[in-house]
Scaffold this motif. Sequence first.
Motif, short mmCIF file in Angstrom:
data_model
loop_
_atom_site.label_atom_id
_atom_site.label_comp_id
_atom_site.label_asym_id
_atom_site.label_seq_id
_atom_site.Cartn_x
_atom_site.Cartn_y
_atom_site.Cartn_z
N GLN A 100 62.83 78.35 50.91
CA GLN A 100 63.26 77.08 50.32
C GLN A 100 64.42 77.30 49.35
OE1 GLN A 100 60.23 75.23 47.97
NE2 GLN A 100 61.38 73.33 47.63
N THR B 140 59.19 72.33 54.77
CA THR B 140 59.85 71.06 55.04
C THR B 140 61.10 70.89 54.19
OG1 THR B 140 57.72 70.05 55.59
CG2 THR B 140 59.55 68.55 55.12
N SER B 141 61.02 71.32 52.94
CA SER B 141 62.18 71.23 52.05
C SER B 141 63.30 72.14 52.52
CB SER B 141 61.76 71.60 50.63
OG SER B 141 62.87 71.60 49.76
N ARG C 112 55.18 71.99 52.17
CA ARG C 112 56.25 71.33 51.42
C ARG C 112 57.48 72.23 51.31
NH1 ARG C 112 51.86 69.50 48.20
NH2 ARG C 112 52.19 71.24 46.74
N GLY D 249 68.29 76.04 49.76
CA GLY D 249 68.92 75.24 48.71
C GLY D 249 70.23 75.85 48.24
N ALA E 120 64.97 70.50 55.48
CA ALA E 120 65.76 69.35 55.04
C ALA E 120 67.06 69.80 54.38
CB ALA E 120 64.94 68.50 54.07
N ALA E 121 67.01 70.89 53.59
CA ALA E 121 68.23 71.39 52.94
C ALA E 121 69.24 71.88 53.97
CB ALA E 121 67.87 72.51 51.97
N THR F 237 63.92 65.38 61.35
CA THR F 237 63.40 66.20 60.25
C THR F 237 61.91 66.48 60.40
OG1 THR F 237 63.05 64.19 58.95
CG2 THR F 237 65.14 65.34 58.65
#
Length: 715
Positions: A699, A652-653, A649, A703, A656-657, A674
């Motif tokens: 992550q 993947t996050s 997770r 972000g 995606a960011a 993605t």
Amino acid sequence: MNSYSRRLRYFFTGQHFSDGVRTTVAILLPALLLAQWGHFDLGLTVSTGAVCVSVTDTPGPPAHRRNGMLAALALVQLTALLTSVAATSVWGLGLEIGVLSFLCTMLLVWGARAGAVGTAGLLNVVLLLAHPPALSQALPHAGLLLLGGLWYAGLALVAYQVRPYRPAQQALGECVHAIAQFLALKAKFYNPATALEEDYRQLVAQQVVVNEKQEAARDFLFRTRQIVNETTSTGRRLVLTFVETVDLYERITAAYYDYGNVREAFGRSGLLPDIAGLIRHIAAELDHLGVAIQTGRPYDGPGPDLGAEWGRLQARISALDAGSADGQTRVLKKILVNLRDIIRRVGNIRRYFDESLTADVPAPSRAAEHARFVAHQEIELQALSQNFTLSSSVFRHSVRMMLACLVAFVVAESLWHGQHNYWILMTVTIMLKPGFSLTRQRNQERIIGTLAGGALGGAILWALPWTEARFGVLVGFMVLAYSFQRTVYLATVIFLTAYLLIMFSFLGLSYIGVAEERITDTLIGCAIAFSAGYFLFPRWESEQLTDYMAAALRANLAYLRQLANRLAGRPLPPNEYRLLRKEVYVSGANLAAAFQRMLTEPKSKQHRPTETHEFVVLNHILSSNIAALTATLREAAPAVPPFAAEGRRALTSAVAALQKSLARMTPDAAAPATELGLGTAGNGASDDKTLLEQLAFLQKVSGDIGRVSEVLIEK
């Protein structure tokens, strides 16, 4: 050998000093020899040909240098004949200057070396303005220029044939030197007295230097057929050592920690100065190796016992760990592991001096394999026509150069009638650069250097009335001027101005009058170049930063995907990984260089410098942590650590960011996929808390990049 003496050895054994000596010999010798026979004017023309061709002799593969010099020879001949015809009319000269300044600058579409060929042709035109040859003397004059160009090219190629590995050793030595300086800067992060923001600024600036040196060494080593197809150990040792330096640099960049927390947690333990001291000692040892490689002599170590120093540091950390809570010193242990690996890799570089290193290794042709790591610039005519648009930076710069040169010519012919008023036009052609930041910097250095050089030359002429002493100083100043022309432009201007004053004194001219004219011409030329750079089709760095940021995000996305593939158990061929790593380094360095250029532009043209600096630093931190995780997985291969759902997770996050940030900066581009294809491997809980923490940190950094990018794209 201390750092000061190492810097001196780097300078006197480097390629720039070698080029300076060769250029000085090529310019002086024809003029001196023909002067002995009463033909100084002919010797000066031959020397002019050598000066023009020397402009294209920039570091690089021998074949590229040869082709560049031959192209410059042809262009110098053409411009000499055209100038002889145009000199019959001032209108003809103006037309020639306008057309040639545009066309010669447009050669930049084929790369820096092609641009240097154009500069050589334009320089020849400017120098001919001092005494344009009559039509009847056009062919003899062009022949003398050809002789001078051939003399310089022959001297350069013979020097390479005599010592074919010397340029490669110099390029590799400079690369090692830049990495050593990068490593030494990392020691500052363990000093609580320094500001972390300034430490990062210096580190990112040095990252630009490292990338330049690596690209120069890679270009020379991987494009030189004699080296990549070498059947003896010399060429193979050069290539293997360069590959080792790139791996070492990756390990150094991968050494990222939360330095604020490290300082707060261990600032009073007394360990941080010891860590910083060990890092500096490793950097000094690496610097010694770079000097030895560059000089082509055996390493005269032994240097400090880095292993023993590392052992003492390990003992101190173990003692601290015994009296602390569990896990408190885990970050210090990670630092220790990283330093041990860096020491090991420095030892591998030391093996360069072992001539038997590759004696038993077969030497198949590796040209095709290495060619993937260098950029290719094809000479295609359609590239020229495709750039005839204002959206092309080269076209805008060419138009800017044409208009500035025409203004300089009109000023020199109409408003200022000095004996050497062609200096105004020469100043414009040298000072005006594609980017305003470099134009501004060069203008400042030109003015300061001219004033300082005039004072230095005047002092020498006043203090040394002896002809032999003056000539010796002139030769020394020439060597220094041509040695610094690609590295420290201010030093070049100082020594160039000083040696010109001394040279004109030999010709019977008043050095005070020459100095006054030189300063006046420089001020006029710099004013024209500065105004052209500011008002004529400027493109500020802030307008281009989005492209550099997007390139860095794409590179880190690809880097992060290869990490996901490794965590999913899918292998990645070593060369594919190295190509991804190279793209990360290059894009990061390009971004950092663009940011530095933006800071030199007017404040009104800068866009959110604080947030941009934060983005640059975060990009560096992200790639460093991806490299650290990748290195850990490579060492753990073929086994793959457990990969829990929490880690998937986080990864993947992070992807995606980054994709979201990239989409903000390139809204017209197609959105990348993605899906990482992690599957369900390693579905159980992971006992590797460090892996989960590192993925969570990736992550967080991704972000933060998204947050900063959102601010940066606001108008």
